[in-house]
Design an enzyme around this catalytic site. Structure first.
Site, PDB file in Angstrom:
ATOM      1  N   SER A  75      -2.937  -7.734   3.102  1.00  9.89           N
ATOM      2  CA  SER A  75      -3.197  -7.544   4.540  1.00  9.89           C
ATOM      3  C   SER A  75      -3.596  -8.888   5.166  1.00  9.89           C
ATOM      4  O   SER A  75      -3.175  -9.218   6.274  1.00  9.89           O
ATOM      5  CB  SER A  75      -4.322  -6.532   4.752  1.00  9.89           C
ATOM      6  OG  SER A  75      -3.960  -5.286   4.226  1.00  9.89           O
ATOM      7  N   LYS A 114     -16.519  -7.200   9.279  1.00 11.34           N
ATOM      8  CA  LYS A 114     -17.237  -7.103  10.555  1.00 11.34           C
ATOM      9  C   LYS A 114     -16.277  -7.090  11.728  1.00 11.34           C
ATOM     10  O   LYS A 114     -16.472  -6.394  12.691  1.00 11.34           O
ATOM     11  CB  LYS A 114     -18.230  -8.247  10.670  1.00 11.34           C
ATOM     12  CG  LYS A 114     -19.435  -8.027   9.768  1.00 11.34           C
ATOM     13  CD  LYS A 114     -20.682  -8.705  10.282  1.00 11.34           C
ATOM     14  CE  LYS A 114     -21.855  -8.431   9.374  1.00 11.34           C
ATOM     15  NZ  LYS A 114     -21.887  -9.330   8.215  1.00 11.34           N
ATOM     16  N   HIS A 143       0.838  -1.212   0.000  1.00  9.88           N
ATOM     17  CA  HIS A 143       0.000   0.000   0.000  1.00  9.88           C
ATOM     18  C   HIS A 143       0.869   1.258   0.000  1.00  9.88           C
ATOM     19  O   HIS A 143       0.614   2.203  -0.746  1.00  9.88           O
ATOM     20  CB  HIS A 143      -0.892   0.054   1.249  1.00  9.88           C
ATOM     21  CG  HIS A 143      -1.911  -1.027   1.368  1.00  9.88           C
ATOM     22  ND1 HIS A 143      -2.074  -1.770   2.520  1.00  9.88           N
ATOM     23  CD2 HIS A 143      -2.848  -1.489   0.492  1.00  9.88           C
ATOM     24  CE1 HIS A 143      -3.070  -2.628   2.352  1.00  9.88           C
ATOM     25  NE2 HIS A 143      -3.552  -2.490   1.124  1.00  9.88           N
ATOM     26  N   ARG A 148      -1.633  -6.422  -8.298  1.00 13.18           N
ATOM     27  CA  ARG A 148      -0.439  -7.190  -7.964  1.00 13.18           C
ATOM     28  C   ARG A 148      -0.224  -8.334  -8.942  1.00 13.18           C
ATOM     29  O   ARG A 148       0.887  -8.624  -9.354  1.00 13.18           O
ATOM     30  CB  ARG A 148      -0.556  -7.767  -6.546  1.00 13.18           C
ATOM     31  CG  ARG A 148      -0.534  -6.717  -5.471  1.00 13.18           C
ATOM     32  CD  ARG A 148      -1.052  -7.250  -4.184  1.00 13.18           C
ATOM     33  NE  ARG A 148      -2.433  -7.693  -4.340  1.00 13.18           N
ATOM     34  CZ  ARG A 148      -3.224  -8.047  -3.332  1.00 13.18           C
ATOM     35  NH1 ARG A 148      -2.765  -8.040  -2.109  1.00 13.18           N
ATOM     36  NH2 ARG A 148      -4.461  -8.410  -3.564  1.00 13.18           N
TER      37      ARG A 148
END
Ligand code: PNS
Length: 170
Positions: free
Chosen positions: A129, A42, A18, A91
């Site tokens: 991530s 969530k 990022h 990517r």
């Protein structure tokens, strides 16, 4: 007219992939807004306040990088901020299908907004991530793949499982 770009995502957590894309965007556009989606997952590992604080700290010396949050439709947020461009990182070919769908849907929703795809440096092409969280939680090394601050926060939040944990001894 100032060229304004929005780089949207969950950033749970911010990775060096990022950071690479944001730095490239900051060189191409007058301003790049890192826009974090509220309620993307969530149960995120990092709260929104933590994610925002991390990104602000990482880019504190780059005045044309702004960190913000948004909810609702991305194109509405982009229009509200009077930005012209959505930046997304690509990517690998596997990213393409989802990104293609999103870009075309966003184009349909607001034809005045362009999506610009950028490639990160090669050494970041396999990072996500999700993978960072998984590897760290299983005791793997993520050094160099995330900003130092993220690594430190991961250490505070996640207790890595020692190798072999969960295996039943006979
Ligand atoms: O980090 P991510 O999960 O790849 O980011 C996805 C994101 C936040 C860019 C996408 O989910 C999004 O734009 N959500 C906002 C709601 C929206 O506009 N959905 C329609 C997109 S075609």
């Amino acid at each position: 007219m100032a060229r304004l770009a929005v780089y949207p995502g969950s950033f749970d957590p911010l990775t060096n992939g990022h950071v690479d894309i944001i730095s490239r965007g900051a060189r191409l556009f007058d301003r790049i807004i890192v826009a974090m989606l509220v309620n993307a997952e969530k149960q995120p590992l990092f709260t929104m306040a933590e994610r925002v604080a991390i990104a602000r700290e990482v880019f504190r010396d780059q005045p044309n990088v702004e960190v913000d949050t948004f909810d609702g439709l991305l194109v509405d947020y982009v229009a509200r901020r009077r930005a012209q461009v959505i930046v997304r990182g690509l990517r690998a070919v596997s990213d393409f299908e989802f990104e293609f769908q999103m870009a075309l849907m966003n184009q349909r929703l607001n034809a005045t907004i362009e999506t610009v795809f950028m490639m990160p440096a090669e050494q970041y092409t396999y990072i996500s991530s999700r993978l960072i969280k998984e590897v760290f939680s299983l005791g793997g090394r993520v050094h160099g793949l995330v900003p130092d601050m993220v690594e430190a926060r991961l250490r505070e939040k996640v207790t890595p499982q020692p190798i072999g944990a969960g295996k039943k001894s006979k």
